[in-house]
Design an enzyme around this catalytic site. Sequence first.
Site, PDB file in Angstrom:
ATOM      1  N   ASP A  34       0.813  -1.218   0.000  1.00 59.33           N
ATOM      2  CA  ASP A  34       0.000   0.000   0.000  1.00 59.33           C
ATOM      3  C   ASP A  34       0.844   1.265   0.000  1.00 59.33           C
ATOM      4  O   ASP A  34       0.527   2.222  -0.716  1.00 59.33           O
ATOM      5  CB  ASP A  34      -1.015   0.003   1.151  1.00 59.33           C
ATOM      6  CG  ASP A  34      -0.411  -0.152   2.539  1.00 59.33           C
ATOM      7  OD1 ASP A  34       0.788  -0.488   2.641  1.00 59.33           O
ATOM      8  OD2 ASP A  34      -1.159   0.054   3.522  1.00 59.33           O
ATOM      9  N   SER A 126      -6.623  -0.129  15.532  1.00 60.47           N
ATOM     10  CA  SER A 126      -6.483   1.327  15.576  1.00 60.47           C
ATOM     11  C   SER A 126      -7.280   1.999  14.464  1.00 60.47           C
ATOM     12  O   SER A 126      -7.951   3.016  14.698  1.00 60.47           O
ATOM     13  CB  SER A 126      -5.006   1.721  15.487  1.00 60.47           C
ATOM     14  OG  SER A 126      -4.416   1.252  14.285  1.00 60.47           O
ATOM     15  N   ASP A 170      -5.825   0.029   5.698  1.00 63.87           N
ATOM     16  CA  ASP A 170      -6.655  -0.328   6.847  1.00 63.87           C
ATOM     17  C   ASP A 170      -7.917   0.525   6.907  1.00 63.87           C
ATOM     18  O   ASP A 170      -9.031   0.028   7.071  1.00 63.87           O
ATOM     19  CB  ASP A 170      -5.853  -0.163   8.140  1.00 63.87           C
ATOM     20  CG  ASP A 170      -4.623  -1.037   8.176  1.00 63.87           C
ATOM     21  OD1 ASP A 170      -4.492  -1.931   7.312  1.00 63.87           O
ATOM     22  OD2 ASP A 170      -3.782  -0.822   9.066  1.00 63.87           O
TER      23      ASP A 170
END
Length: 378
Positions: A34, A126, A170
């Site tokens: 990513d 997170s 994410d």
Amino acid sequence: MSAVAETFASRHGSAPTGVWFAPGRVNLIGEHTDYNDGFVLPFALPQRAVVAAAPASGARSRVRSVQEPGAAVEFSAATVVPGEVPGWAAYVAGTCWAFREAGYPLGEVELELDSDVPVGAGLSSSAAVECAVGVALAGLAGSRIGPTELARIARRAENEFVGAPTGGMDQMASMHGREGRLVFLDTRDDRVELVPFDLPAHGLELLVVDTRAPHAHAGGEYGARRADCEAAAAALGVAALRDAGPQDLERIGDERIRRRARHVVTENARVLEVVRLLSGGADPRAIGPLLDASHTSMRDDFEITVPHVDVAVEAARDGGAAGARMTGGGFGGCVIALADTDRVPAVTAAVTAAYAERGWTEPVVFAGTPSPGAGRLL
């Protein structure tokens, strides 16, 4: 009323304005691609962070977490800056900061947080918190903000406020997740395509094995891998390793940097092949060898696995999995294993036995099911 809403009401004497959620994620394939402008293929999990929220009555914001007993953490959403709020609450305060920096209206807030996303397992606990807070802030402000923009806000909180040099996978998975779908993300332009992943229709299950190994980007290893990738791109004269092909690798003189680049280049190709197979209606078992190859690449070229995950992958294959790999940033965390439904007990038993033989803490195994992305509950 949800449990977190009841907790909020008991603390504050009134119901929250609303309750919002955002899920954790598992990455089917595409690791450390990513931040190299590459391709990833995650999906949202049923496990999620939930936030009950209301405008604050005073001049400061307060947040409590069910997972962090003790006093509320206070800060001013209007003035908070990086470095001001440490620990777990930094993900909350950082999202407020990034939301404000993006130019959206933001008042002081009361937040009650709960989450069943395992912490430290590489399942993006997170990002789930950041995205849940983000959708709550948007809801309280009445701001219509698209999922990609909210994901970018959440990523900025993680990168610039918390200081974790992660890519955007994410948060994008948490925002764009859909039941029965994978989130195929081109990280160069944040283009999202939803890919079918109906495993029950093929008699399959994707197991997630929480190895219980400590998951931490220990000693700056995550940042070191990112620096190696930047060095590789510079050696090749490309903007990012997304722009390199296998034929370019021999031009990298440093052997370690060449191996790092080889992982990213081949991993991008594996992601595209998995998308091609699944989008074309192939039997999902066909992706098993690609999952295996991804793990080998992470172990040998990128050097981010640890004994706990290598043992889990090998045991899952021995137990009959069609393919298995570590998922997440590495150095601990989770393994995924694609298995026929009737082989799930054998795969689970094989991994559990391998851990018992070594005297390791028993792993936790559960089904990974593509689930909805962030939104409002109440």
